[in-house]
Scaffold this motif. Structure first.
Motif, PDB file in Angstrom:
ATOM      1  N   THR A   3       0.852  -1.367   0.067  1.00  5.19           N
ATOM      2  CA  THR A   3      -0.014  -0.070  -0.135  1.00  5.19           C
ATOM      3  C   THR A   3       0.841   1.116   0.020  1.00  5.19           C
ATOM      4  N   ALA A   4       0.511   2.238  -0.911  1.00  2.00           N
ATOM      5  CA  ALA A   4       1.056   3.424  -1.087  1.00  2.00           C
ATOM      6  C   ALA A   4       0.836   4.382   0.175  1.00  2.00           C
ATOM      7  N   VAL A   6       0.394   7.991   2.317  1.00  2.00           N
ATOM      8  CA  VAL A   6      -0.725   9.008   2.176  1.00  2.00           C
ATOM      9  C   VAL A   6       0.118  10.292   1.265  1.00  2.00           C
ATOM     10  N   GLU A   8       2.610   9.670  -1.072  1.00  3.94           N
ATOM     11  CA  GLU A   8       2.615   9.160  -2.249  1.00  3.94           C
ATOM     12  C   GLU A   8       1.267   9.342  -3.244  1.00  3.94           C
ATOM     13  N   ILE A   9       0.253   9.110  -2.461  1.00  7.84           N
ATOM     14  CA  ILE A   9      -1.005   9.032  -2.998  1.00  7.84           C
ATOM     15  C   ILE A   9      -1.208  10.502  -3.319  1.00  7.84           C
ATOM     16  N   LYS A  10      -1.076  11.457  -2.507  1.00 13.08           N
ATOM     17  CA  LYS A  10      -1.192  13.001  -2.670  1.00 13.08           C
ATOM     18  C   LYS A  10      -0.361  13.364  -3.901  1.00 13.08           C
ATOM     19  N   GLU A  12       0.666  11.615  -6.406  1.00 13.18           N
ATOM     20  CA  GLU A  12       0.186  11.165  -7.535  1.00 13.18           C
ATOM     21  C   GLU A  12      -1.129  11.829  -8.106  1.00 13.18           C
ATOM     22  N   LEU A  13      -1.945  12.033  -6.933  1.00 14.33           N
ATOM     23  CA  LEU A  13      -3.130  12.982  -7.307  1.00 14.33           C
ATOM     24  C   LEU A  13      -3.147  14.243  -8.269  1.00 14.33           C
TER      25      LEU A  13
END
Length: 158
Positions: A3-4, A6, A8-10, A12-13
């Protein structure tokens, strides 16, 4: 699958277009009921916090009316279920006022519940734990709200 984080997700978004973000949110809402509930709160109810509180209070009223009072075992299970539901809605809001308001409402309903909850130690413990939780959260509120909620809290304790 790892799981990435937060962060990394931010990151990417930030690279996604508006259309892609909308598709991601809709896809996310299909997988779990809590995701859909959180999106509903954020999109429709976060700007009307008082209406959100009232709708939860109506739901709590309905749940208390449905409690099977045949034995304290069923009452305990139902009360815990109601409290879990309230805590979930509090997590969506992240507003301290909403949290105190909903927990106070739960405590009022529980203390006024028939059959009398003071004949059962588990129900008493649930009530006192939530009252203690409210007392700990009061200092983080505005002074006027602190006073109002303290008055309500004292009525419940006495």
């Amino acid at each position: 699958m790892k799981t990435a984080t937060v962060k990394e997700i931010k990151t990417e978004l930030t690279h996604c277009s508006t259309q892609e973000l909308m598709e991601l949110c809709l896809r996310l809402s299909r997988f779990k009921k809590e995701n859909k509930e959180l999106l509903t709160y954020l999109l429709f109810e976060s700007s009307h916090e008082e209406g959100y509180i009232e709708s939860i209070q109506r739901e709590v009223d309905e749940q208390f009316d449905l409690i099977n009072t045949a034995s304290y075992h069923y009452i305990k299970k139902s009360v815990r279920k109601i409290l879990r539901m309230i805590k979930k809605y509090i997590r969506y809001s992240k507003n301290k006022e909403t949290e105190v308001e909903l927990l106070l409402y739960f405590c009022k309903k529980l203390s006024g519940f028939q059959p009398y909850i003071h004949r059962n130690n588990v129900l008493q413990t649930i009530l006192y734990r939530e009252l203690t939780s409210i007392q700990k959260k009061l200092p983080s509120l505005h002074e006027d709200l602190q006073y109002d909620y303290t008055v309500e809290l004292e009525k419940l304790v006495s």
